[in-house]
Enzyme design. Structure first.
Site, PDB file in Angstrom:
ATOM      1  CG  PHE A 244      -1.283   9.963   2.651  1.00 13.19           C
ATOM      2  CD1 PHE A 244      -2.083   9.433   1.661  1.00 13.19           C
ATOM      3  CD2 PHE A 244      -1.244   9.338   3.888  1.00 13.19           C
ATOM      4  CE1 PHE A 244      -2.826   8.286   1.889  1.00 13.19           C
ATOM      5  CE2 PHE A 244      -1.987   8.192   4.127  1.00 13.19           C
ATOM      6  CZ  PHE A 244      -2.782   7.661   3.125  1.00 13.19           C
TER       7      PHE A 244
ATOM      8  CD  GLU B  75     -15.473   9.261   0.206  1.00 14.01           C
ATOM      9  OE1 GLU B  75     -15.455   8.564   1.228  1.00 14.01           O
ATOM     10  OE2 GLU B  75     -15.195   8.821  -0.921  1.00 14.01           O
ATOM     11  CG  ASP B  76     -12.495   9.213   3.593  1.00 12.30           C
ATOM     12  OD1 ASP B  76     -12.937   9.416   2.442  1.00 12.30           O
ATOM     13  OD2 ASP B  76     -11.664   8.314   3.841  1.00 12.30           O
TER      14      ASP B  76
ATOM     15  CG  ASP C 188      -6.703  12.572  -3.743  1.00  7.32           C
ATOM     16  OD1 ASP C 188      -6.183  13.676  -3.808  1.00  7.32           O
ATOM     17  OD2 ASP C 188      -6.053  11.520  -3.864  1.00  7.32           O
TER      18      ASP C 188
ATOM     19  NE  ARG D 105      -9.444   2.172   8.382  1.00 13.14           N
ATOM     20  CZ  ARG D 105      -9.576   2.552   7.110  1.00 13.14           C
ATOM     21  NH1 ARG D 105     -10.052   3.739   6.816  1.00 13.14           N
ATOM     22  NH2 ARG D 105      -9.225   1.747   6.122  1.00 13.14           N
TER      23      ARG D 105
HETATM   24  P1  5GP Z   1     -10.334   9.949  -5.250  1.00 16.97           P
HETATM   25  O1  5GP Z   1     -11.041   8.970  -6.131  1.00 16.97           O
HETATM   26  O2  5GP Z   1     -11.098  11.215  -4.981  1.00 16.97           O
HETATM   27  O3  5GP Z   1      -8.955  10.254  -5.799  1.00 16.97           O
HETATM   28  O4  5GP Z   1     -10.016   9.178  -3.906  1.00 16.97           O
HETATM   29  C1  5GP Z   1     -10.799   9.248  -2.790  1.00 16.97           C
HETATM   30  C2  5GP Z   1     -10.357   8.187  -1.808  1.00 16.97           C
HETATM   31  O5  5GP Z   1      -8.935   8.074  -1.751  1.00 16.97           O
HETATM   32  C3  5GP Z   1     -10.795   8.538  -0.413  1.00 16.97           C
HETATM   33  O6  5GP Z   1     -12.086   8.051  -0.137  1.00 16.97           O
HETATM   34  C4  5GP Z   1      -9.725   7.886   0.420  1.00 16.97           C
HETATM   35  O7  5GP Z   1     -10.066   6.539   0.641  1.00 16.97           O
HETATM   36  C5  5GP Z   1      -8.486   7.918  -0.440  1.00 16.97           C
HETATM   37  N1  5GP Z   1      -7.601   9.049  -0.098  1.00 16.97           N
HETATM   38  C6  5GP Z   1      -7.349  10.141  -0.829  1.00 16.97           C
HETATM   39  N2  5GP Z   1      -6.485  10.976  -0.219  1.00 16.97           N
HETATM   40  C7  5GP Z   1      -6.193  10.379   0.970  1.00 16.97           C
HETATM   41  C8  5GP Z   1      -5.352  10.754   2.081  1.00 16.97           C
HETATM   42  O8  5GP Z   1      -4.686  11.808   2.137  1.00 16.97           O
HETATM   43  N3  5GP Z   1      -5.326   9.893   3.125  1.00 16.97           N
HETATM   44  C9  5GP Z   1      -6.026   8.711   3.149  1.00 16.97           C
HETATM   45  N4  5GP Z   1      -5.913   7.945   4.232  1.00 16.97           N
HETATM   46  N5  5GP Z   1      -6.824   8.326   2.118  1.00 16.97           N
HETATM   47  C10 5GP Z   1      -6.899   9.158   1.042  1.00 16.97           C
END
Ligand code: 5GP
Length: 179
Positions: A156, A103-104, A107, A169
């Site tokens: 972000f 996973e990238d 959050d 990207r």
């Molecule tokens: P979570 O469910 O953990 O809140 O969200 C995870 C997803 O939110 C990540 O896979 C990504 O797609 C998006 N996301 C969360 N923070 C960032 C950020 O700082 N930048 C970007 N581009 N996407 C984010």
């Protein structure tokens, strides 16, 4: 710095050199931990793609790859709700396999919690998580991340697979917007 194509001002948070050095370390660790196992790298589209392709080149053990695409509701309020819709499912069953999710960024943790619940129901031999970035301050649900590239502040970020409105990207480093 300003991106030439989009005119977006940004600065580098994690450089290409730092990323590649850490990914090399992760590759060595994962190769040691999964030696002798039937390893499947499961990449979450789209953000995890660059991380996957660099990480797999640092693995010294046999492995396969597969992709899962999800759309997360609630992004408009800058916090995912955890309600995830599968846009593209895996090509093959994962029953009995050692699955490592690539996973990238983690959050709030909602998305990965939802995904791991779905995948655990398919009875893999093991299911672990590898995230390039961890925004630990924003975590809402407790989800163990087994391999973490970098812990980052609550900002972000984009680049290296992560998007800014679906663009940038392709940056080979992790950026934060300025101004
Ligand atoms: P979570 O469910 O953990 O809140 O969200 C995870 C997803 O939110 C990540 O896979 C990504 O797609 C998006 N996301 C969360 N923070 C960032 C950020 O700082 N930048 C970007 N581009 N996407 C984010």
């Amino acid at each position: 710095m300003t991106d030439d194509l989009t005119n977006i001002p940004y600065e580098t948070l994690i450089s290409e050199t730092q990323l590649q050095a850490r990914i090399k370390e992760l590759g060595q660790q994962i190769s040691a931990d999964y030696a002798g196992q039937d390893l499947l790298l499961l990449c979450i589209l789209k953000g995890g793609v660059l991380f996957l392709t660099d990480l797999m080149r640092q693995l010294s053990i046999p492995h396969e790859i597969d992709f899962l695409a999800v759309s997360s509701y609630g992004k408009e309020v800058r916090e995912s709700t955890g309600v995830v819709r599968i846009l593209k499912d895996l090509d093959k069953p994962i029953k009995g396999r050692s699955v490592l999710i690539i996973e990238d960024i983690v959050d709030t943790g909602h998305t990965l919690t939802y995904i791991t619940n779905i995948l655990n129901a398919r009875q893999p031999a093991s299911l672990k998580l590898c995230a390039l970035l961890d925004k630990i301050e924003r975590r809402r649900v407790n989800i163990p991340v087994d391999y973490i590239g970098f812990t980052i502040p609550d900002k972000f970020v984009f680049g290296y697979g992560l998007d800014l409105d679906e663009k940038l990207r392709n940056l080979p480093f992790i950026a934060v917007a300025t101004g």
